[in-house]
Design a protein around this motif. Structure first.
Motif, PDB file in Angstrom:
ATOM      1  N   ALA A 210      40.265  16.978  48.977  1.00 56.29           N
ATOM      2  CA  ALA A 210      39.349  17.659  49.243  1.00 56.29           C
ATOM      3  C   ALA A 210      38.013  16.694  48.556  1.00 56.29           C
ATOM      4  CB  ALA A 210      39.836  18.832  48.322  1.00 56.29           C
ATOM      5  N   ARG A 211      38.695  15.660  47.676  1.00 55.40           N
ATOM      6  CA  ARG A 211      38.037  14.938  46.960  1.00 55.40           C
ATOM      7  C   ARG A 211      37.458  13.702  47.628  1.00 55.40           C
ATOM      8  NH1 ARG A 211      38.225  14.482  40.735  1.00 55.40           N
ATOM      9  NH2 ARG A 211      40.114  16.099  40.397  1.00 55.40           N
TER      10      ARG A 211
ATOM     11  N   ALA B  71      35.032  15.393  49.656  1.00 54.71           N
ATOM     12  CA  ALA B  71      33.311  16.024  49.041  1.00 54.71           C
ATOM     13  C   ALA B  71      32.454  14.434  48.275  1.00 54.71           C
ATOM     14  CB  ALA B  71      33.910  16.448  47.377  1.00 54.71           C
TER      15      ALA B  71
ATOM     16  N   TRP C  99      30.679  20.820  49.714  1.00 60.37           N
ATOM     17  CA  TRP C  99      30.780  21.748  50.053  1.00 60.37           C
ATOM     18  C   TRP C  99      30.974  22.080  51.561  1.00 60.37           C
ATOM     19  CZ3 TRP C  99      29.157  20.705  45.819  1.00 60.37           C
ATOM     20  CH2 TRP C  99      27.665  21.269  45.002  1.00 60.37           C
TER      21      TRP C  99
ATOM     22  N   ASP D  72      37.523  27.429  51.023  1.00 63.29           N
ATOM     23  CA  ASP D  72      37.532  26.761  52.323  1.00 63.29           C
ATOM     24  C   ASP D  72      38.526  27.469  53.047  1.00 63.29           C
ATOM     25  OD1 ASP D  72      36.177  24.228  51.582  1.00 63.29           O
ATOM     26  OD2 ASP D  72      37.060  23.476  50.859  1.00 63.29           O
TER      27      ASP D  72
ATOM     28  N   VAL E 287      38.339  23.578  46.979  1.00 65.74           N
ATOM     29  CA  VAL E 287      36.829  24.025  46.662  1.00 65.74           C
ATOM     30  C   VAL E 287      35.984  23.981  45.012  1.00 65.74           C
ATOM     31  CG1 VAL E 287      34.337  25.325  46.299  1.00 65.74           C
ATOM     32  CG2 VAL E 287      36.135  25.906  47.999  1.00 65.74           C
TER      33      VAL E 287
ATOM     34  N   ALA F   5      38.373  20.860  43.990  1.00 69.66           N
ATOM     35  CA  ALA F   5      38.342  19.570  44.230  1.00 69.66           C
ATOM     36  C   ALA F   5      36.533  19.600  44.326  1.00 69.66           C
ATOM     37  CB  ALA F   5      38.846  18.914  45.109  1.00 69.66           C
ATOM     38  N   ARG F   6      36.364  19.891  45.082  1.00 69.81           N
ATOM     39  CA  ARG F   6      35.182  18.925  46.055  1.00 69.81           C
ATOM     40  C   ARG F   6      34.053  18.890  44.743  1.00 69.81           C
ATOM     41  NH1 ARG F   6      34.418  19.561  51.714  1.00 69.81           N
ATOM     42  NH2 ARG F   6      36.612  20.471  53.000  1.00 69.81           N
ATOM     43  N   HIS F   7      33.750  20.046  43.654  1.00 72.05           N
ATOM     44  CA  HIS F   7      33.634  20.027  43.188  1.00 72.05           C
ATOM     45  C   HIS F   7      33.225  18.757  41.967  1.00 72.05           C
ATOM     46  CE1 HIS F   7      32.544  25.045  42.797  1.00 72.05           C
ATOM     47  NE2 HIS F   7      31.958  24.627  44.170  1.00 72.05           N
ATOM     48  N   ALA F   8      34.652  18.941  41.118  1.00 77.55           N
ATOM     49  CA  ALA F   8      34.958  17.645  40.886  1.00 77.55           C
ATOM     50  C   ALA F   8      34.217  15.967  41.207  1.00 77.55           C
ATOM     51  CB  ALA F   8      36.803  17.821  40.320  1.00 77.55           C
ATOM     52  N   ALA F   9      34.594  16.033  42.621  1.00 78.32           N
ATOM     53  CA  ALA F   9      34.033  14.825  42.996  1.00 78.32           C
ATOM     54  C   ALA F   9      32.820  14.998  42.765  1.00 78.32           C
ATOM     55  CB  ALA F   9      34.468  14.861  44.912  1.00 78.32           C
TER      56      ALA F   9
END
Lengths: 290, 236
Positions: free
Chosen positions: A193-194, A197, A217, A272, B180, B182-186
Motif C-alpha cells: 500500500a505504501r 501510494a 488513495w 480499500d 488506507v 499505509a497510503r496516508h503514511a506514505a
C-alpha cells in the motif's frame, strides 16, 4: 431482512458455471496484453464490466497455496521493476529520485520473494521458466507508472483478499525464527500500500503528465488509465465489492448513514477492498505473459 | 447480552429508539450465523466493566470488541488531529497539501464514525479527549512529523492486531482500513522527506512493515490522550 435471507442472497451471487466460463474466456482473449491496451482508454472499461460478471472466487484453501500465490505476484512485481530499471526506453526519464524510489520498491519485492521462498521451503513453486514478458509496458515513463499503479493496487487487494484464509494461529519457522503467518501477510500488505501510494504520487509529477486528479488513495473506482478490472468487483461481490463500495459492516451507505454526510469519494477512499485470487491471477496474466 | 439477541430479527425494532443496536445487528449479520453468535457470546461474557473502570481510565474491553475499541480509540485520535490541522493550517500550506490533508481528515472521521456506529453502544468506549498541547499547529514540520507518527503507528497497530481478531469479517474490515492508513503514511512521509514513503525506519530488510503489540501502541499513543487507556484484555 433476516440472517437467512442474507445467506440466501450470498448463495445467489455465483452465476451458472458455464455462463461464467464463457464470459471469462472471452474477457481474457479480449484483454490480451493490457500494456498495449493502455492507449485505448475505453477498452479496459468495456473489458472490466465483462470481468465483473465473469471472474471469480477464492480457490485457495491451504497455506502453501496462498503462499505460492503470493510468491507468484511478488516475482512478477520484482521482475517488472527490475526490467523497468534496465529498460533502455526509460533511461532518460526514470532518473533521480524516481529511479531511487523504484530501486527501493524493487528491493522490497525481492525481499518478499526471498521471504516467501524461505517460508515455503521445498513447497515453493518454480519461477516461470521463461520469466515475465510485460510487452510494451516500458515504452514510456507515464505508461510504466500506469502499469506500476495497477500492479501495486492489485497487490494490496490480493493480500487483503487472502487475509481471512490464513489461520491466525499458524506460526511456521522461517529462517530459524517463529513467525505468525497472518501478521507477515499483513506486514507485506501495508508495504504494498505504501508503494501504491508513492507510485500514485509520482504520477502527479510533471514528467509523468502532472496528473493532479490522482491521489495516493483510491477515490471511487477511478482507474486513472489503468485497467478498470483492477478497481472492479471480484467474486463473490458481497465479499469483494468494487473500490467504489460505500457499504461496510452492514451499514449500507456510509456517505449518508453515519450521522454526518460524507462524499462518496471520501467514503470509498477510506476503505480499500479485497479481491479473490481468480480475478487477481487473471489481471496478472493480462499484465504479463508467463 | 440477552437483550442483544432478543432485539434481533423483527422489524418492530425500528419503532424503538435503538439506533446503535440496529446497526450492531446488521453488522453481525454480515459475519454469518456462527461467527456472529460467537462474537456476541465473546463480547457478552466479561465486558460489564468495559467502559470507565476508574476515574479518567478507559478500558478497551476484551475479545474482538476490545480490538474494535482499540481501533476506535486510534481513529478518534487521528480524526481529532487532522480536524485541528484543517481548522488551523500550518504556515505555508500549499493548495495541494490542503486538499490531500482535508481528504485524509475525512477518511479518519469516517473510520471513527464507522466504529462508533458498529460497536454495540453499551460496549463502545466513550469519546476521548485528545491532548495535542505539545504540537505547534502553525509549524509544518511539527504537524507532518506528528502525522507521520500517528499514521505509522496506526499501520503497526492494525498489523499487530490482525492475529488477535477471531471474526473473519472484522479482520477483513481491519485490512480495508490499514492499507488506507499505509497510503496516508506514505504520502505524509513523502511530504516531509521525498522518497521516504517506505523508509527503512518502518520497513525492515525482509520488506516487512511494522507490527506492534497493543501495549507498545498504547504507550506511544497515551501522551496524546487525556484519559488513561487500558488495553490489557484486547483480543483475550
Amino acid at each position: 431482512m433476516n440472517l437467512f435471507k442474507i445467506i440466501a442472497e450470498l448463495e445467489k451471487v455465483d452465476p451458472e458455471v458455464m455462463d461464467r466460463l464463457s464470459h471469462r474466456r472471452s474477457a481474457l482473449s479480449a484483454l490480451g496484453d493490457f500494456s498495449k491496451k493502455m492507449a485505448l482508454a475505453a477498452a479496459p472499461i468495456a473489458v472490466g464490466s465483462a470481468f465483473n460478471k465473469a471472474m471469480g472466487q477464492n480457490t485457495l484453501t491451504d497455506a502453501n497455496g496462498i503462499l505460492n500465490y503470493a510468491l507468484l505476484l511478488e516475482r512478477l512485481e520484482y521482475s517488472f521493476y527490475d526490467q523497468a530499471l534496465k529498460a533502455a526506453t526509460l533511461t532518460g526519464t526514470l532518473t533521480g529520485a524516481a529511479r531511487t524510489a523504484i530501486e527501493t520498491i524493487r528491493a522490497h519485492e525481492l525481499a518478499h520473494v526471498n521471504l516467501l521462498t524461505a517460508a515455503l521451503g521445498s513447497n515453493a513453486a518454480p519461477a516461470p521458466a521463461n520469466g515475465f514478458d510485460f510487452g510494451s509496458a516500458f515504452a514510456t515513463y507515464p505508461g510504466f507508472l500506469t502499469v506500476a499503479q495497477a500492479l501495486e493496487d492489485t497487490g494490496v487487494r490480493a493480500y487483503k483478499g487472502q487475509a481471512g484464509n490464513i489461520p491466525r494461529t499458524l506460526n511456521p519457522t522461517v529462517g530459524g525464527a517463529v513467525v505468525n503467518l497472518l501478521t507477515v501477510a499483513l506486514q507485506i500488505h501495508s508495504v504494498e500500500a505504501r508503494h501504491a501510494a508513492h507510485i500514485r504520487y509520482m504520477r502527479r509529477g510533471a514528467t509523468a503528465g502532472a496528473q493532479s486528479t490522482i491521489f495516493p488513495w483510491i477515490n471511487n473506482a477511478d482507474a486513472n488509465g489503468a485497467p478498470a478490472v483492477v478497481y472492479g468487483a471480484g467474486n463473490p461481490v458481497a465479499t469483494f465489492p468494487a473500490e467504489s463500495n460505500l457499504a461496510q459492516g452492514g451499514i449500507s451507505n456510509l456517505a449518508t448513514g453515519l450521522g454526518t454526510t460524507y462524499t462518496v469519494e471520501d467514503v470509498s477512499a477510506a476503505f480499500d477492498e479485497g479481491l479473490d485470487n481468480t480475478t487477481v491471477t487473471a489481471i496478472a496474466r493480462a499484465t504479463a505473459t508467463f | 447480552m440477552s437483550k442483544i439477541i432478543n432485539s434481533g430479527g423483527d422489524e418492530a425494532d425500528f419503532t424503538k429508539p435503538l439506533y446503535a443496536p440496529i446497526k450492531r445487528r446488521s453488522f453481525f449479520m454480515y459475519a454469518g450465523a456462527t461467527a456472529g453468535a460467537t462474537a456476541l457470546i465473546l463480547s457478552g461474557c466479561s465486558d460489564d466493566e468495559d467502559t470507565v473502570t476508574a476515574p479518567g481510565t478507559v478500558s478497551l474491553g476484551s475479545g474482538d470488541i476490545g480490538v474494535l475499541n482499540y481501533a476506535y480509540a486510534l481513529e478518534q485520535l487521528e480524526a481529532a488531529f487532522y480536524a485541528q490541522v484543517i481548522a488551523t493550517p500550518y504556515t505555508g500550506i500549499t493548495t495541494d497539501e490542503r486538499a490531500a490533508l482535508t481528504a485524509i481528515s475525512k477518511h479518519e472521521a469516517i473510520h471513527r464514525d464507522f466504529f462508533k456506529a458498529a460497536i454495540p453502544t453499551n460496549q463502545a468506549i466513550p469519546g476521548l479527549n485528545p491532548d495535542f498541547s505539545k504540537i505547534n499547529f502553525t509549524d509544518r514540520t511539527q504537524v507532518l512529523t506528528a502525522a507521520k507518527t500517528f499514521e505509522d503507528l496506526g499501520v503497526a497497530a492494525y498489523n499487530g492486531a490482525g492475529q488477535l481478531i477471531q471474526n473473519g469479517t472484522y479482520l477483513l474490515l481491519a485490512g480495508k482500513i490499514v492499507s488506507v492508513e499505509a497510503r496516508h503514511a506514505a504520502y505524509i512521509r513523502d511530504l516531509l522527506t521525498p522518497g521516504s514513503f517506505a523508509g527503512n525506519d518502518v520497513v525492515n530488510t525482509s520488506g516487512l512493515d511494522q507490527a506492534l503489540s497493543v501495549s507498545a501502541v498504547l504507550t506511544a499513543a497515551q501522551p496524546y490522550i487525556k484519559e488513561k487507556i487500558n488495553g490489557d484484555n484486547v483480543g483475550k
